[in-house]
Design an enzyme around this catalytic site. Structure first.
Site, PDB file in Angstrom:
ATOM      1  N   HIS A  43      74.696  92.476 -44.833  1.00  0.00           N
ATOM      2  CA  HIS A  43      73.508  91.709 -45.200  1.00  0.00           C
ATOM      3  C   HIS A  43      73.741  90.208 -45.187  1.00  0.00           C
ATOM      4  O   HIS A  43      74.860  89.742 -45.186  1.00  0.00           O
ATOM      5  CB  HIS A  43      72.971  92.143 -46.577  1.00  0.00           C
ATOM      6  CG  HIS A  43      73.859  91.808 -47.731  1.00  0.00           C
ATOM      7  ND1 HIS A  43      74.747  92.694 -48.267  1.00  0.00           N
ATOM      8  CD2 HIS A  43      73.969  90.679 -48.469  1.00  0.00           C
ATOM      9  CE1 HIS A  43      75.378  92.133 -49.289  1.00  0.00           C
ATOM     10  NE2 HIS A  43      74.930  90.903 -49.428  1.00  0.00           N
ATOM     11  N   ARG A  71      68.406  82.609 -51.175  1.00  0.00           N
ATOM     12  CA  ARG A  71      67.930  82.388 -52.539  1.00  0.00           C
ATOM     13  C   ARG A  71      66.429  82.114 -52.499  1.00  0.00           C
ATOM     14  O   ARG A  71      65.962  81.365 -51.639  1.00  0.00           O
ATOM     15  CB  ARG A  71      68.660  81.210 -53.166  1.00  0.00           C
ATOM     16  CG  ARG A  71      70.105  81.517 -53.468  1.00  0.00           C
ATOM     17  CD  ARG A  71      70.829  80.325 -54.100  1.00  0.00           C
ATOM     18  NE  ARG A  71      72.166  80.698 -54.473  1.00  0.00           N
ATOM     19  CZ  ARG A  71      73.212  80.654 -53.654  1.00  0.00           C
ATOM     20  NH1 ARG A  71      73.064  80.245 -52.411  1.00  0.00           N
ATOM     21  NH2 ARG A  71      74.403  81.021 -54.062  1.00  0.00           N
ATOM     22  N   GLU A 114      69.148  90.254 -48.203  1.00  0.00           N
ATOM     23  CA  GLU A 114      69.228  90.181 -49.661  1.00  0.00           C
ATOM     24  C   GLU A 114      68.510  88.915 -50.110  1.00  0.00           C
ATOM     25  O   GLU A 114      68.839  87.811 -49.668  1.00  0.00           O
ATOM     26  CB  GLU A 114      70.684  90.121 -50.114  1.00  0.00           C
ATOM     27  CG  GLU A 114      70.842  89.884 -51.609  1.00  0.00           C
ATOM     28  CD  GLU A 114      72.269  89.588 -52.018  1.00  0.00           C
ATOM     29  OE1 GLU A 114      72.452  88.822 -52.977  1.00  0.00           O
ATOM     30  OE2 GLU A 114      73.210  90.129 -51.388  1.00  0.00           O
ATOM     31  N   ASN A 168      67.129  83.639 -59.049  1.00  0.00           N
ATOM     32  CA  ASN A 168      67.677  83.144 -60.306  1.00  0.00           C
ATOM     33  C   ASN A 168      66.503  82.947 -61.247  1.00  0.00           C
ATOM     34  O   ASN A 168      65.595  82.154 -60.970  1.00  0.00           O
ATOM     35  CB  ASN A 168      68.447  81.837 -60.083  1.00  0.00           C
ATOM     36  CG  ASN A 168      69.696  82.069 -59.261  1.00  0.00           C
ATOM     37  OD1 ASN A 168      70.579  82.805 -59.662  1.00  0.00           O
ATOM     38  ND2 ASN A 168      69.750  81.478 -58.085  1.00  0.00           N
ATOM     39  N   HIS A 204      68.813  79.941 -39.580  1.00  0.00           N
ATOM     40  CA  HIS A 204      67.690  80.866 -39.632  1.00  0.00           C
ATOM     41  C   HIS A 204      68.172  82.306 -39.600  1.00  0.00           C
ATOM     42  O   HIS A 204      69.328  82.571 -39.319  1.00  0.00           O
ATOM     43  CB  HIS A 204      66.736  80.626 -38.446  1.00  0.00           C
ATOM     44  CG  HIS A 204      67.378  80.867 -37.114  1.00  0.00           C
ATOM     45  ND1 HIS A 204      68.042  79.885 -36.415  1.00  0.00           N
ATOM     46  CD2 HIS A 204      67.480  81.987 -36.351  1.00  0.00           C
ATOM     47  CE1 HIS A 204      68.516  80.384 -35.282  1.00  0.00           C
ATOM     48  NE2 HIS A 204      68.189  81.675 -35.218  1.00  0.00           N
ATOM     49  N   GLU A 209      63.382  83.147 -36.843  1.00  0.00           N
ATOM     50  CA  GLU A 209      63.190  83.235 -35.400  1.00  0.00           C
ATOM     51  C   GLU A 209      62.623  84.612 -35.094  1.00  0.00           C
ATOM     52  O   GLU A 209      63.032  85.612 -35.689  1.00  0.00           O
ATOM     53  CB  GLU A 209      64.530  83.047 -34.683  1.00  0.00           C
ATOM     54  CG  GLU A 209      64.447  83.133 -33.184  1.00  0.00           C
ATOM     55  CD  GLU A 209      65.796  82.933 -32.505  1.00  0.00           C
ATOM     56  OE1 GLU A 209      65.801  82.845 -31.266  1.00  0.00           O
ATOM     57  OE2 GLU A 209      66.836  82.870 -33.198  1.00  0.00           O
TER      58      GLU A 209
END
Length: 177
Positions: A25, A29, A92, A96, A119, A165
C-alpha cells in the site's frame, strides 16, 4: 523465459531472499475522513477493506481497494485484516483526529514547492468515459486527456489536494522511449 525487469545502472539481480515480497500500500494523510472517503468511494469506486483505530495515538487508518467480484474477501474481521495486508495496490488513508475541525489545517500535496511526493495512479478501461464521470461528479482537474504535451493522461485532485493520474493502459503502450 520469464521477464526479469529492465536493466539500468544501479539495478542488481533480484535476491532470492526477497521472493514473496510484494508492494502492499501507499499512505496519504487526510484532513477529513468523511470528505476523503466520499471522494474515493463515489468518484473512484474504491471500497474500505478495513479501518483500524489507534485510540492511544489519536489516529485512524482506512485501507481502500478496487475489489472485483472474483475476489474472495473474508467477512471475519481478523481474516479480512490479514487479507488486506496480503494484497497489492491498496490505498491507506491516515486521519489524525481533530484535523477536520481546524479550518486552517492542510497537508502538503507534494506538488507545491518544495516538491516531493507526486501522485497516485488509477487505470481505467475507457479514458473518455472516466473523464465524463469526473465532470459529472465535479472533480477538480489539473489536466484533461487532450491537454498538455502528454495526451491520453488525466490528472485530478482529491479533497486534500493530492494528484491522481488516470490512464487507460493500452494508450500508454507508445509513450516514452
Amino acid at each position: 523465459m520469464s521477464f526479469h525487469g529492465e536493466s539500468h545502472p544501479g539495478i542488481a539481480p533480484t535476491p532470492v531472499e526477497t521472493q514473496g515480497f510484494r508492494f502492499n500500500h501507499t499512505m496519504l494523510r487526510i484532513k477529513d475522513p468523511a470528505r476523503a472517503l466520499a471522494f474515493y468511494s463515489r468518484v473512484l469506486g474504491m471500497q474500505v477493506m478495513r479501518r483500524l483505530d489507534f485510540d492511544e495515538m489519536s489516529f485512524s487508518l482506512y485501507f481502500l481497494a478496487h475489489v472485483e467480484e472474483s475476489h474472495a474477501v473474508p467477512e471475519d474481521v481478523a481474516a479480512r485484516t490479514a487479507w488486506t495486508f496480503s494484497q497489492t495496490g491498496i490505498l491507506e488513508l491516515t486521519h489524525n483526529w481533530g484535523t477536520e475541525d481546524d479550518a486552517d489545517f492542510a497537508y502538503h500535496d507534494g506538488n507545491a514547492e518544495p516538491q516531493g511526493f507526486g501522485h497516485i495512479c488509477i487505470s481505467v478501461p475507457n479514458l473518455e468515459a472516466a473523464q465524463a464521470w469526473f465532470d459529472a461528479h465535479d472533480a477538480t482537474f489539473i489536466k484533461r486527456a487532450d491537454q498538455g504535451k502528454m495526451k491520453d493522461v488525466i490528472f485530478i485532485k482529491d479533497p486534500d489536494g493530492y494528484w491522481i493520474e488516470v490512464v487507460q493502459a493500452d494508450r500508454m503502450a507508445g509513450k516514452g522511449d
